[in-house]
Design a protein around this motif. Structure first.
Motif, PDB file in Angstrom:
ATOM      1  N   ARG A 109       1.390  59.363  55.643  1.00  0.00           N
ATOM      2  CA  ARG A 109       1.062  59.594  57.054  1.00  0.00           C
ATOM      3  C   ARG A 109      -0.369  59.196  57.334  1.00  0.00           C
ATOM      4  N   GLY A 110      -0.640  58.996  58.595  1.00  0.00           N
ATOM      5  CA  GLY A 110      -2.001  58.692  59.012  1.00  0.00           C
ATOM      6  C   GLY A 110      -2.356  57.230  58.812  1.00  0.00           C
ATOM      7  N   GLN A 111      -3.551  56.912  59.267  1.00  0.00           N
ATOM      8  CA  GLN A 111      -4.037  55.540  59.183  1.00  0.00           C
ATOM      9  C   GLN A 111      -4.963  55.401  57.982  1.00  0.00           C
ATOM     10  N   HIS A 112      -4.748  54.382  57.192  1.00  0.00           N
ATOM     11  CA  HIS A 112      -5.570  54.090  56.027  1.00  0.00           C
ATOM     12  C   HIS A 112      -5.998  52.639  56.147  1.00  0.00           C
ATOM     13  N   LEU A 113      -7.298  52.405  56.224  1.00  0.00           N
ATOM     14  CA  LEU A 113      -7.801  51.062  56.474  1.00  0.00           C
ATOM     15  C   LEU A 113      -8.228  50.370  55.185  1.00  0.00           C
ATOM     16  N   LEU A 114      -8.026  49.060  55.175  1.00  0.00           N
ATOM     17  CA  LEU A 114      -8.469  48.212  54.076  1.00  0.00           C
ATOM     18  C   LEU A 114      -9.564  47.299  54.603  1.00  0.00           C
ATOM     19  N   GLU A 115     -10.470  46.885  53.714  1.00  0.00           N
ATOM     20  CA  GLU A 115     -11.487  45.907  54.080  1.00  0.00           C
ATOM     21  C   GLU A 115     -10.830  44.534  54.189  1.00  0.00           C
ATOM     22  N   GLU A 116     -11.607  43.533  54.592  1.00  0.00           N
ATOM     23  CA  GLU A 116     -11.109  42.160  54.582  1.00  0.00           C
ATOM     24  C   GLU A 116     -10.799  41.787  53.130  1.00  0.00           C
ATOM     25  N   PRO A 117      -9.846  40.900  52.901  1.00  0.00           N
ATOM     26  CA  PRO A 117      -9.523  40.562  51.502  1.00  0.00           C
ATOM     27  C   PRO A 117     -10.709  39.914  50.803  1.00  0.00           C
ATOM     28  N   HIS A 118     -11.008  40.377  49.590  1.00  0.00           N
ATOM     29  CA  HIS A 118     -12.092  39.784  48.817  1.00  0.00           C
ATOM     30  C   HIS A 118     -11.563  38.802  47.770  1.00  0.00           C
ATOM     31  N   VAL A 119     -10.259  38.765  47.608  1.00  0.00           N
ATOM     32  CA  VAL A 119      -9.611  37.755  46.762  1.00  0.00           C
ATOM     33  C   VAL A 119      -8.429  37.204  47.546  1.00  0.00           C
ATOM     34  N   VAL A 120      -8.395  35.883  47.679  1.00  0.00           N
ATOM     35  CA  VAL A 120      -7.272  35.198  48.325  1.00  0.00           C
ATOM     36  C   VAL A 120      -6.954  33.983  47.460  1.00  0.00           C
ATOM     37  N   VAL A 121      -5.773  33.992  46.849  1.00  0.00           N
ATOM     38  CA  VAL A 121      -5.371  32.889  45.979  1.00  0.00           C
ATOM     39  C   VAL A 121      -4.040  32.352  46.487  1.00  0.00           C
ATOM     40  N   GLN A 122      -4.038  31.060  46.859  1.00  0.00           N
ATOM     41  CA  GLN A 122      -2.814  30.400  47.304  1.00  0.00           C
ATOM     42  C   GLN A 122      -2.093  29.854  46.093  1.00  0.00           C
ATOM     43  N   GLY A 123      -0.878  30.330  45.853  1.00  0.00           N
ATOM     44  CA  GLY A 123      -0.058  29.828  44.761  1.00  0.00           C
ATOM     45  C   GLY A 123       1.079  28.992  45.309  1.00  0.00           C
ATOM     46  N   ASP A 124       2.055  28.705  44.476  1.00  0.00           N
ATOM     47  CA  ASP A 124       3.236  27.961  44.883  1.00  0.00           C
ATOM     48  C   ASP A 124       4.204  28.925  45.561  1.00  0.00           C
ATOM     49  N   ARG A 125       4.252  28.903  46.887  1.00  0.00           N
ATOM     50  CA  ARG A 125       5.096  29.775  47.707  1.00  0.00           C
ATOM     51  C   ARG A 125       4.750  31.254  47.554  1.00  0.00           C
ATOM     52  N   VAL A 126       3.482  31.551  47.263  1.00  0.00           N
ATOM     53  CA  VAL A 126       3.014  32.926  47.183  1.00  0.00           C
ATOM     54  C   VAL A 126       1.530  32.956  47.543  1.00  0.00           C
TER      55      VAL A 126
END
Length: 86
Positions: free
Chosen positions: A57-74
């Motif tokens: 329940r409730g709102q839980h916030l995340l920061e902006e992504p600090h890891v972004v890895v583009q894979g093959d269809r993921v």
């Protein structure tokens, strides 16, 4: 939940502890015991399913992504959990 995480940290020493999503992971997340959330996004749309963190329940916030890895269809993402300051 906190006792289980404490024991896991004791056994892990300096290593990282991972917790799966779902109901148990959601309870640990809602208790403020998670520092980072990792998600893998794939191009599949299901008509139904389960919530990633169960029924928290409730709102839980995340920061902006600090890891972004583009894979093959993921897309692999990692987010720091934003801590409440109130």
């Amino acid at each position: 939940m906190a006792a289980a995480i404490d024991k896991a940290q004791e056994l892990a020493d300096e290593r990282t502890i991972s917790v799966a999503a779902g109901d148990v992971g959601g309870q640990i997340f809602a208790a403020g015991l998670v520092d980072e959330v990792a998600m893998d996004v794939v191009p599949v749309v299901f008509g139904s399913g389960r919530r990633y963190f169960g029924g928290i329940r409730g709102q839980h916030l995340l920061e902006e992504p600090h890891v972004v890895v583009q894979g093959d269809r993921v897309l692999h993402l990692k987010f720091a959990v934003r801590r409440r300051t109130d």
